[in-house]
Scaffold this motif. Sequence first.
Motif, PDB file in Angstrom:
ATOM      1  N   TRP A  38      53.718  41.033  36.337  1.00 51.04           N
ATOM      2  CA  TRP A  38      54.763  41.120  37.348  1.00 51.04           C
ATOM      3  C   TRP A  38      54.315  42.069  38.453  1.00 51.04           C
ATOM      4  O   TRP A  38      53.451  42.917  38.236  1.00 51.04           O
ATOM      5  CB  TRP A  38      56.133  41.513  36.786  1.00 51.04           C
ATOM      6  N   ARG A  39      54.899  41.879  39.631  1.00 54.32           N
ATOM      7  CA  ARG A  39      54.522  42.707  40.784  1.00 54.32           C
ATOM      8  C   ARG A  39      55.705  42.870  41.719  1.00 54.32           C
ATOM      9  O   ARG A  39      56.447  41.923  41.971  1.00 54.32           O
ATOM     10  CB  ARG A  39      53.361  42.067  41.538  1.00 54.32           C
ATOM     11  N   VAL A  40      55.863  44.087  42.247  1.00 56.52           N
ATOM     12  CA  VAL A  40      56.839  44.392  43.292  1.00 56.52           C
ATOM     13  C   VAL A  40      56.024  44.817  44.510  1.00 56.52           C
ATOM     14  O   VAL A  40      55.158  45.686  44.401  1.00 56.52           O
ATOM     15  CB  VAL A  40      57.787  45.533  42.872  1.00 56.52           C
ATOM     16  N   SER A  41      56.289  44.199  45.654  1.00 59.50           N
ATOM     17  CA  SER A  41      55.531  44.534  46.851  1.00 59.50           C
ATOM     18  C   SER A  41      56.405  44.397  48.093  1.00 59.50           C
ATOM     19  O   SER A  41      57.471  43.779  48.061  1.00 59.50           O
ATOM     20  CB  SER A  41      54.290  43.637  46.977  1.00 59.50           C
ATOM     21  N   ILE A  42      55.929  45.000  49.178  1.00 66.12           N
ATOM     22  CA  ILE A  42      56.584  44.913  50.479  1.00 66.12           C
ATOM     23  C   ILE A  42      55.560  44.340  51.446  1.00 66.12           C
ATOM     24  O   ILE A  42      54.443  44.852  51.540  1.00 66.12           O
ATOM     25  CB  ILE A  42      57.084  46.292  50.940  1.00 66.12           C
ATOM     26  N   ALA A  43      55.933  43.273  52.133  1.00 69.82           N
ATOM     27  CA  ALA A  43      55.002  42.611  53.051  1.00 69.82           C
ATOM     28  C   ALA A  43      55.512  42.697  54.476  1.00 69.82           C
ATOM     29  O   ALA A  43      56.713  42.588  54.729  1.00 69.82           O
ATOM     30  CB  ALA A  43      54.815  41.144  52.658  1.00 69.82           C
ATOM     31  N   THR A  44      54.580  42.898  55.393  1.00 73.81           N
ATOM     32  CA  THR A  44      54.867  42.794  56.817  1.00 73.81           C
ATOM     33  C   THR A  44      54.278  41.479  57.292  1.00 73.81           C
ATOM     34  O   THR A  44      53.065  41.271  57.234  1.00 73.81           O
ATOM     35  CB  THR A  44      54.241  43.966  57.592  1.00 73.81           C
ATOM     36  N   VAL A  45      55.145  40.568  57.719  1.00 73.90           N
ATOM     37  CA  VAL A  45      54.719  39.254  58.204  1.00 73.90           C
ATOM     38  C   VAL A  45      54.642  39.352  59.719  1.00 73.90           C
ATOM     39  O   VAL A  45      55.663  39.509  60.395  1.00 73.90           O
ATOM     40  CB  VAL A  45      55.702  38.145  57.769  1.00 73.90           C
ATOM     41  N   ASP A 106      59.479  42.195  54.372  1.00 72.60           N
ATOM     42  CA  ASP A 106      60.243  41.661  53.249  1.00 72.60           C
ATOM     43  C   ASP A 106      59.819  42.290  51.929  1.00 72.60           C
ATOM     44  O   ASP A 106      58.732  42.836  51.791  1.00 72.60           O
ATOM     45  CB  ASP A 106      60.149  40.136  53.186  1.00 72.60           C
ATOM     46  N   LEU A 107      60.744  42.231  50.985  1.00 70.33           N
ATOM     47  CA  LEU A 107      60.530  42.712  49.622  1.00 70.33           C
ATOM     48  C   LEU A 107      60.245  41.509  48.751  1.00 70.33           C
ATOM     49  O   LEU A 107      60.971  40.514  48.805  1.00 70.33           O
ATOM     50  CB  LEU A 107      61.781  43.446  49.133  1.00 70.33           C
ATOM     51  N   ASN A 108      59.169  41.595  47.967  1.00 71.34           N
ATOM     52  CA  ASN A 108      58.752  40.499  47.093  1.00 71.34           C
ATOM     53  C   ASN A 108      58.769  40.946  45.647  1.00 71.34           C
ATOM     54  O   ASN A 108      58.283  42.032  45.322  1.00 71.34           O
ATOM     55  CB  ASN A 108      57.314  40.069  47.433  1.00 71.34           C
ATOM     56  N   LEU A 109      59.289  40.093  44.793  1.00 69.31           N
ATOM     57  CA  LEU A 109      59.270  40.322  43.352  1.00 69.31           C
ATOM     58  C   LEU A 109      58.700  39.073  42.706  1.00 69.31           C
ATOM     59  O   LEU A 109      59.155  37.964  42.982  1.00 69.31           O
ATOM     60  CB  LEU A 109      60.694  40.601  42.845  1.00 69.31           C
ATOM     61  N   MET A 110      57.667  39.259  41.882  1.00 63.62           N
ATOM     62  CA  MET A 110      57.018  38.134  41.218  1.00 63.62           C
ATOM     63  C   MET A 110      56.892  38.422  39.733  1.00 63.62           C
ATOM     64  O   MET A 110      56.621  39.560  39.338  1.00 63.62           O
ATOM     65  CB  MET A 110      55.604  37.915  41.772  1.00 63.62           C
ATOM     66  N   SER A 111      57.088  37.381  38.909  1.00 68.57           N
ATOM     67  CA  SER A 111      56.885  37.530  37.462  1.00 68.57           C
ATOM     68  C   SER A 111      56.220  36.275  36.910  1.00 68.57           C
ATOM     69  O   SER A 111      56.454  35.163  37.403  1.00 68.57           O
ATOM     70  CB  SER A 111      58.202  37.821  36.736  1.00 68.57           C
ATOM     71  N   ARG A 112      55.392  36.474  35.896  1.00 70.26           N
ATOM     72  CA  ARG A 112      54.648  35.366  35.293  1.00 70.26           C
ATOM     73  C   ARG A 112      55.550  34.593  34.343  1.00 70.26           C
ATOM     74  O   ARG A 112      56.061  35.125  33.361  1.00 70.26           O
ATOM     75  CB  ARG A 112      53.409  35.878  34.565  1.00 70.26           C
ATOM     76  N   ARG A 113      55.765  33.327  34.677  1.00 64.26           N
ATOM     77  CA  ARG A 113      56.636  32.439  33.913  1.00 64.26           C
ATOM     78  C   ARG A 113      56.152  32.334  32.461  1.00 64.26           C
ATOM     79  O   ARG A 113      54.960  32.244  32.195  1.00 64.26           O
ATOM     80  CB  ARG A 113      56.645  31.061  34.561  1.00 64.26           C
ATOM     81  N   GLY A 114      57.098  32.376  31.538  1.00 61.18           N
ATOM     82  CA  GLY A 114      56.770  32.286  30.117  1.00 61.18           C
ATOM     83  C   GLY A 114      56.539  33.639  29.472  1.00 61.18           C
ATOM     84  O   GLY A 114      56.605  33.765  28.253  1.00 61.18           O
ATOM     85  N   PHE A 115      56.299  34.663  30.296  1.00 60.16           N
ATOM     86  CA  PHE A 115      56.092  36.019  29.789  1.00 60.16           C
ATOM     87  C   PHE A 115      57.204  36.961  30.229  1.00 60.16           C
ATOM     88  O   PHE A 115      57.672  37.793  29.466  1.00 60.16           O
ATOM     89  CB  PHE A 115      54.744  36.575  30.265  1.00 60.16           C
TER      90      PHE A 115
END
Length: 191
Positions: A38-45, A106-115
């Motif tokens: 999983w990852r929490v990040s902030i991106a500037t587009v 923007d604030l991004n939250l990602m997690s690995r499906r199944g885990f």
Amino acid sequence: MQLLKSANYKTVPWKNGGGVTREVALHRDESLHPDFMWRVSIATVAEDGPFSAFPGIDRSIAVLAGNGMVLETDGHSTTLMKDGAPHVFDGASPVHARLIAGETVDLNLMSRRGFYRHQLIRLPVEGPVQLEAQSGLRFIVFNGRAQVSGNTYFFTAEPLDCLICPAEGAVLQIEPDGFFDIFLVFIHPAA
């Protein structure tokens, strides 16, 4: 309990030159997968363009600053604005972003499906707030300045700082300096 300061986030420019990502927090377990879990990040587009593909990843995104953007995903358009709900999508989907009027953060939250599974909640605050840490609440990301206190700690959070949450049941007092949003980041092991 720890406050992660935005000035200390690792910054990585995008390969396509369309922006930068600041890594807030990341969890790896190479015994399960060679990439992050999983990852929490902030991106500037900074310009219109495609998002990177993340197969096997569930994503949530919320606008922190700027006039927002329109995401084209799987033939559908979604407009993301600063006061809107976070948008959830499959990281493998091709996504093209079109900025509405200039740079967007923007604030991004990602997690690995199944885990892991996750939830990103926007919480507007304009006065003192008391929060009880719930199961899975890992982080609070601040989009403004606030005083944060509890039984044995006191922090001053600046915009984009991230609080690593205490154990379930702990009570947090948040005193915002003005009106802004905080973001509650929940990450749970997959059932």
